[in-house]
Structures are given as C-alpha cells and as structure tokens.
Write an enzyme that holds these catalytic residues in place. Structure first.
Site, PDB file in Angstrom:
ATOM      1  NE  ARG A 269      -3.785   0.210   2.266  1.00 49.33           N
ATOM      2  CZ  ARG A 269      -4.554   0.655   3.263  1.00 49.33           C
ATOM      3  NH1 ARG A 269      -4.577   0.010   4.420  1.00 49.33           N
ATOM      4  NH2 ARG A 269      -5.280   1.742   3.116  1.00 49.33           N
TER       5      ARG A 269
ATOM      6  CB  CYS B 196      -1.844   3.455   9.895  1.00 41.91           C
ATOM      7  SG  CYS B 196      -3.229   4.004  10.920  1.00 41.91           S
TER       8      CYS B 196
END
Length: 279
Positions: A175, A234
């Site tokens: 990601r 995050c």
C-alpha cells in the site's frame, strides 16, 4: 511505566488490591461488531468498548476513524468504569490494534496509567487465565478527558514532519508503494514518509511485541530514535496507534496523524508519492 503488560503480570495485579479497569476492545476492520465474541468469553470484569462508536467519530473528510467527540468518548469511558486514579488495561483478540487505539486515546486525553495486554485474549488464555460470559455492571467512573497529553498531527503537520523529521507509514509495504489500494481513493504515500509496516513490530506469530531492544534497533534503522522528531500514520489511525505504542516500548516518543491516509488521500490536491522510496 511500561506501555504493555504481560498476561502473568496482569494476573498478579488482578489478585492484588489496586486492580486495573479492563477494557475489551476487540475489533476488525470492515467486519461485524465483536460484541458477540465478548459476550461469549472475556476476562472477568472486562467491559466491552466499541471502537467504531466510542473511540472514533463519524467517517468523512477527516478520515475513516477520526477523533471521537470528546464528550462522547468521556461518557463511554466513565460508563466503562474508568477512573482518573485507577490504572487501565486494554486488550483485544491478539492483533493489538483495537487495544492500542484505546491506549492512545486515553493517554492523549490525559489518563496517566494505561497499558495494553501484550498478546491480548489469546495470551491470557494461553497463560491459564480465566474467561467468563458474565457481563459486568461497573461502577461509573470519574475520568474527564483533558486532550493534549500526547502529540497529534494534522495533515499539514504530517507533511512538514516528513520533510524535517521522521514520518513512519505503518501500512503494508504494498500500500505504501501504491501497488494496491483496497480501501482508499488512491494508493501511495505522503511524500517523504518512510515505510514501516506495523506487522514488523510483533513476534513471528503476529501477537506479542518484539523485545524492546529489538524494537529500538528496528526503529533506529529507520531514523526514529529518542532524539529525533517522529510521527506515524497508517490507513485511518488505528494500526498507527499500535506503531506509536511500539515506539513507546522502544523508548521513542511519537506523534500520531489520526486522519492518516484515509484523510490525506481524500483530497486530490494533496501530493502522492509512489514506489519503495520516500519520494
């Protein structure tokens, strides 16, 4: 004070006079409520806390798990029996993310004594700890949130910190690189951020934290030391809280960007870097 507690240490404290308040914060991203799991088996005296309603606000431009309304959070903590003069231990199913979110919010809101059960419910049971299906009715607590005890980053703060300090991206490396993005509008990372997957903070079985010296060595290799300015983000401020907790275990203070990638990527005007390097 250590930010985590082992199952053996918790059992000893629960047998003493100054017993901690127990919060069950089992949670899974995108999944159903874990309340049925709590009702089936939990630590004696533990109160269930729903992350999505008590530990986060409504999803929107500020991210999927923005800060909760302080009054709502305070009400939830007092209903769970949280007191200003009594220690708190949060646990979850073992991954540690939900418990870390509770730890971070309580510490940010000024509670002085909060820890996470290392390894969660599975570690407790592996150590021979008792579980029950009895739902407790706690005495209302007196904790009143006083936000600001831990540092918090806005999107602007995170961008600036990535340039002058160390901004750690706690998501999976794929990601970070932008190879995949299963949740948010676009893949990639905040320019200047360093890839630091939360999964590398724990033991091979994915439950308990690595030893403090190992964590310190890992973070130092990324530039995150006690004398550096360190921030974390995050996907939506949950696994990032786990990273801040791991940093605390390693002796490295860190700020959390709660909005994280879910807030950053929602604005097309914000820059996005891709690939394995900070950019």
């Amino acid at each position: 004070m250590n930010a985590i507690i082992t199952a053996t240490e918790l059992a000893s404290e629960l047998a003493g006079s100054a017993t901690p308040v127990l919060l069950d914060v089992r949670w899974q991203l995108g999944g159903p409520s874990s309340r049925p799991d709590y009702e089936a088996a939990h630590l004696p005296g533990a109160v269930f806390v729903d992350l999505d309603t008590a530990l986060a606000g409504t999803a929107g431009p500020a991210g999927r798990h923005p800060l909760p309304d302080v009054a709502v959070f305070g009400d939830a903590m007092r209903a769970a029996g949280v007191r200003a003069d009594r220690p708190v231990v949060a646990y979850d199913g073992g991954l540690g993310w939900g418990a870390a979110r509770a730890w971070w919010l309580l510490r940010w809101a000024g509670h002085p004594d909060v820890r996470v059960l290392d390894g969660g419910l599975s570690a407790w049971q592996a150590a021979g700890g008792e579980v029950t299906d009895t739902i407790p009715v706690p005495q209302p607590g007196d904790f009143r949130p006083a936000p600001g005890a831990l540092p918090l980053l806005t999107a602007k703060d995170a961008a600036e910190l990535a340039r002058r300090g160390v901004l750690l991206d706690a998501r999976a490396a794929a990601r970070y690189r932008g190879d995949v993005e299963p949740i948010d509008r676009i893949g990639g990372h905040i320019p200047g951020a360093v890839s630091a997957p939360t999964t590398e903070n724990v033991s091979p079985d994915g439950t308990t934290f690595r030893a403090a010296p190992e964590l310190a060595e890992r973070f130092a290799s990324l530039g995150a030391t006690a004398d550096a300015e360190v921030g974390v983000y995050c996907g939506s401020g949950v696994s990032g809280a786990h990273q801040v907790l791991a940093l605390a275990v390693a002796g490295v203070p860190a700020a959390l960007y709660v909005g994280s990638w879910s807030e950053w990527s929602a604005d097309p005007a914000r820059p996005v870097a891709r690939g394995p390097q900070p950019g």
